[in-house]
Design an enzyme around this catalytic site. Structure first.
Site, PDB file in Angstrom:
ATOM      1  CD  GLU A 179      50.319  36.326  43.645  1.00 19.53           C
ATOM      2  OE1 GLU A 179      50.287  37.510  43.280  1.00 19.53           O
ATOM      3  OE2 GLU A 179      49.842  35.918  44.716  1.00 19.53           O
ATOM      4  CD  GLU A 203      47.080  41.292  55.047  1.00 15.09           C
ATOM      5  OE1 GLU A 203      47.787  40.322  54.689  1.00 15.09           O
ATOM      6  OE2 GLU A 203      46.999  41.678  56.209  1.00 15.09           O
ATOM      7  CB  CYS A 221      47.032  35.712  48.693  1.00 14.99           C
ATOM      8  SG  CYS A 221      46.036  35.415  50.147  1.00 14.99           S
ATOM      9  CE  LYS A 278      38.489  49.463  43.498  1.00 13.34           C
ATOM     10  NZ  LYS A 278      37.985  48.372  42.625  1.00 13.34           N
TER      11      LYS A 278
HETATM   12  P1  NAD Z   1      45.008  44.020  41.965  1.00 13.86           P
HETATM   13  O1  NAD Z   1      46.127  44.603  42.737  1.00 13.86           O
HETATM   14  O2  NAD Z   1      45.017  44.107  40.498  1.00 13.86           O
HETATM   15  O3  NAD Z   1      43.629  44.705  42.414  1.00 13.86           O
HETATM   16  C1  NAD Z   1      43.207  44.730  43.751  1.00 13.86           C
HETATM   17  C2  NAD Z   1      42.219  45.874  43.937  1.00 13.86           C
HETATM   18  O4  NAD Z   1      42.892  47.107  43.686  1.00 13.86           O
HETATM   19  C3  NAD Z   1      41.044  45.848  42.993  1.00 13.86           C
HETATM   20  O5  NAD Z   1      39.904  46.299  43.681  1.00 13.86           O
HETATM   21  C4  NAD Z   1      41.456  46.837  41.905  1.00 13.86           C
HETATM   22  O6  NAD Z   1      40.373  47.423  41.235  1.00 13.86           O
HETATM   23  C5  NAD Z   1      42.192  47.877  42.718  1.00 13.86           C
HETATM   24  N1  NAD Z   1      43.191  48.643  41.973  1.00 13.86           N
HETATM   25  C6  NAD Z   1      43.780  48.362  40.782  1.00 13.86           C
HETATM   26  N2  NAD Z   1      44.662  49.336  40.454  1.00 13.86           N
HETATM   27  C7  NAD Z   1      44.639  50.237  41.465  1.00 13.86           C
HETATM   28  C8  NAD Z   1      45.350  51.446  41.719  1.00 13.86           C
HETATM   29  N3  NAD Z   1      46.262  51.936  40.882  1.00 13.86           N
HETATM   30  N4  NAD Z   1      45.087  52.112  42.873  1.00 13.86           N
HETATM   31  C9  NAD Z   1      44.190  51.631  43.753  1.00 13.86           C
HETATM   32  N5  NAD Z   1      43.479  50.502  43.562  1.00 13.86           N
HETATM   33  C10 NAD Z   1      43.701  49.802  42.437  1.00 13.86           C
HETATM   34  O7  NAD Z   1      44.875  42.524  42.475  1.00 13.86           O
HETATM   35  P2  NAD Z   1      43.827  41.417  42.011  1.00 13.86           P
HETATM   36  O8  NAD Z   1      44.196  40.948  40.651  1.00 13.86           O
HETATM   37  O9  NAD Z   1      42.438  41.914  42.235  1.00 13.86           O
HETATM   38  O10 NAD Z   1      44.065  40.264  43.082  1.00 13.86           O
HETATM   39  C11 NAD Z   1      45.087  39.360  42.987  1.00 13.86           C
HETATM   40  C12 NAD Z   1      46.208  39.747  43.927  1.00 13.86           C
HETATM   41  O11 NAD Z   1      45.722  39.870  45.268  1.00 13.86           O
HETATM   42  C13 NAD Z   1      47.278  38.675  43.995  1.00 13.86           C
HETATM   43  O12 NAD Z   1      48.541  39.274  43.940  1.00 13.86           O
HETATM   44  C14 NAD Z   1      47.047  38.039  45.366  1.00 13.86           C
HETATM   45  O13 NAD Z   1      48.165  37.427  45.923  1.00 13.86           O
HETATM   46  C15 NAD Z   1      46.587  39.194  46.165  1.00 13.86           C
HETATM   47  N6  NAD Z   1      45.869  38.743  47.363  1.00 13.86           N
HETATM   48  C16 NAD Z   1      46.499  38.874  48.569  1.00 13.86           C
HETATM   49  C17 NAD Z   1      45.858  38.441  49.725  1.00 13.86           C
HETATM   50  C18 NAD Z   1      46.522  38.594  51.067  1.00 13.86           C
HETATM   51  O14 NAD Z   1      45.819  38.523  52.069  1.00 13.86           O
HETATM   52  N7  NAD Z   1      47.822  38.803  51.144  1.00 13.86           N
HETATM   53  C19 NAD Z   1      44.587  37.870  49.658  1.00 13.86           C
HETATM   54  C20 NAD Z   1      43.984  37.747  48.403  1.00 13.86           C
HETATM   55  C21 NAD Z   1      44.644  38.202  47.259  1.00 13.86           C
END
Ligand code: NAD
Length: 496
Positions: free
Chosen positions: A398, A266, A301, A191
């Site tokens: 963040e 992650e 991240c 997804k």
């Molecule tokens: P997000 O948590 O909003 O969304 C991530 C994914 O989860 C998306 O595909 C989203 O549609 C889905 N999602 C949203 N709500 C959900 C729910 N209730 N249940 C299941 N899935 C759901 O994050 P984002 O805004 O897409 O990305 C930014 C975040 O990702 C930042 O916090 C960043 O640090 C983190 N990130 C971490 C890493 C790592 O390796 N640690 C790498 C890249 C990004």
């Protein structure tokens, strides 16, 4: 291959077909409900295409296709060598279509084309190759059991893996999950983020062309709803998530409420980049500090979003940092000379601007601080630098944008204290020319990756990647990633 110019990319972008259907059981499919959402490019804020807005019915279709293929062993039952050759063909096809996929990634997410061409897409192909290469080389163990037994310790695929990923490195974050999961013999439902679904849909089509059986790799498009339904689904055995800490916690709850599927997270970061007084090369440290926060518009991240600098060298470092930041003047990401593209969407733009307002009231704005290029209709923010105390909101939360908090310290102990005073623990860096200090400080830093005298380097697949504390659990990349997608089995055979 000849390098393309800005005008070539613009022409290609306007002639490209943007596919917005989900990819389920080997077919491009609209959501059963018929619902779609706009896929908007942050470059000019224009709609690129409609994307299938999947819900529970589509998640069910994708999970049952994945479950069927896992049961009939059309993928997991292939010899490791056969699986490897399909994955290697898939990676070659991605490389063969690299320009098209890089372009999709750039128009969809606002990342500079020079990065998607040079890094995101080839690195995703490399990730698939890397895990494909492991799979016909790793064996199990013969346990040191008593003489009357033969004890085998083997790894088996966990089953159906749901990979839920963010938008900052859309294809690469997905590849870090689906490559080891597929190599290990699992079936996958991916997804992608609703903000950047296009490359996932494209590479799923290429998987079929590479010979992957239908239903082994599925892409369900949409936002939190299908994500949550995957996390709740009783026929999903493992969910591998990259995204925010908030959603990571919800996913763990979903697993706990249902079938206790394995959950690998992650999550976010607020990584400290510590420059000690005996840093040998301030020019290099300043360049690296700028890159650590402005590369990929700060949507990283591991972004070095907190620059901790010894008070005595703060001004010298800041001068150099501000001149290094000039390289990151925002521009159209389709221009190969541009190092800083557009913020992924309007909501993220507003979030970053809100943080900038908070920073103005709590600290001293040293550079940037404004939205720019508004006339384009796109979402651009200047590289922004604040001097703040460790307690400022911009220094604690963040932001996921090009906003740096500079914090002065007086002693090494104080620097370590500030560095660790966060619920995140994804990455950290220390700059020093003293080998003792380097080892002492890096041991004390509570982070999954510590860089010394560099930042964001050594991105090779051999290093495990993941977080301490609320930055997550488990590791992507490296052979350790395979642990997430396999169950460990002891087979105990009595001989007489
Ligand atoms: P997000 O948590 O909003 O969304 C991530 C994914 O989860 C998306 O595909 C989203 O549609 C889905 N999602 C949203 N709500 C959900 C729910 N209730 N249940 C299941 N899935 C759901 O994050 P984002 O805004 O897409 O990305 C930014 C975040 O990702 C930042 O916090 C960043 O640090 C983190 N990130 C971490 C890493 C790592 O390796 N640690 C790498 C890249 C990004």
């Amino acid at each position: 291959m000849a390098q393309k110019a800005f005008s070539d990319w613009i022409a290609l972008a306007s002639s490209l077909a943007y596919e917005g259907r989900a990819f389920i059981d080997g077919e491009l499919q609209w959501a059963q409900s018929g619902r779609t959402f706009d896929c908007i490019s942050p470059i000019e804020g224009k709609v690129l295409t409609q994307v299938a807005d999947c819900d529970g019915a589509d998640v069910d279709r994708a999970v049952s296709a994945a479950r069927r293929t896992f049961k009939d062993r059309c993928w997991s039952g292939l010899s490791p060598r056969e699986r490897k050759s399909v994955l290697m063909r898939w990676a070659s096809l991605i490389r063969a279509h690299a320009d098209e996929i890089a372009l999709l990634e750039t128009v969809d997410s606002g990342k500079p084309i020079r990065d998607t061409v040079a890094f995101d897409i080839p690195e995703s192909a490399y990730c698939i190759e890397w895990f494909a290469e492991t799979i016909d080389k790793i064996g199990g163990e013969v346990a040191p059991a008593p003489e009357t037994f033969v004890g085998l310790v083997t790894r088996e695929p966990v089953g159906v893996v749901a990979a839920i990923v963010p938008w900052n490195f859309p294809l690469l974050m997905a590849a870090w999950k689906f490559a080891p999961a597929l190599a290990a013999g699992n079936s996958v439902v991916l997804k992608p983020s609703e903000k950047s679904p296009l490359t996932a849909i494209r590479v799923a089509q290429l998987a079929i062309e590479a010979g992957m059986p239908r239903g082994v790799f599925n892409v369900v498009t949409g936002g939190g709803l299908p994500g949550k339904q995957l996390a709740l689904h009783d026929h999903v055995d493992c969910v591998a998530f990259t995204g925010s800490t908030l959603v990571g916690k919800q996913i763990m709850q979903c697993a706990a409420q249902t079938n206790l599927k394995r959950v690998w997270l992650e999550l976010g970061g607020k990584s400290p980049n510590i420059v000690l007084q005996d840093c040998a090369d301030l020019d290099r440290a300043a360049q690296a500090a700028a890159n650590a926060i402005f590369y990929n518009m700060g949507e990283v991240c591991t972004a070095g979003s907190r620059l901790l600098v010894h008070r005595k060298i703060k001004d010298a470092l800041l001068d150099r940092l501000l001149s290094a930041a000039r390289l990151y003047e925002p521009g159209n990401p389709l221009d190969p000379s541009v190092a800083m593209g557009a913020i992924v969407d309007q909501a993220q733009l507003a979030r970053v601007l809100d943080y900038i307002e908070a920073g103005r009231s709590e600290g001293k704005l040293v550079a940037g601080g404004a939205r720019v290029k508004q006339q384009t209709g796109g979402f651009y923010i200047e590289p922004t630098v604040f001097e703040v105390t460790p307690h400022a909101k911009v220094a604690r939360e963040e932001i996921f944008g090009p906003v740096l908090s500079v914090i002065a310290f007086d002693t090494v102990e104080e620097a370590v204290e500030i560095a660790n005073d966060t619920h995140y623990g994804l990455a950290a860096a220390v700059w020093s020319s003293n080998v003792n200090t380097v080892h002492e400080v890096s041991r004390q830093l509570r982070a999954g990756t510590v860089w010394v005298n560099c930042y964001n380097e050594g991105g090779e697949m051999c290093f495990p990647f993941g977080g301490y504390k609320q930055s997550g659990n488990g590791r992507d990349k490296s052979l350790h990633a395979l642990e997430k997608y396999t169950e460990l089995k002891s087979t105990i055979i009595r001989l007489r």
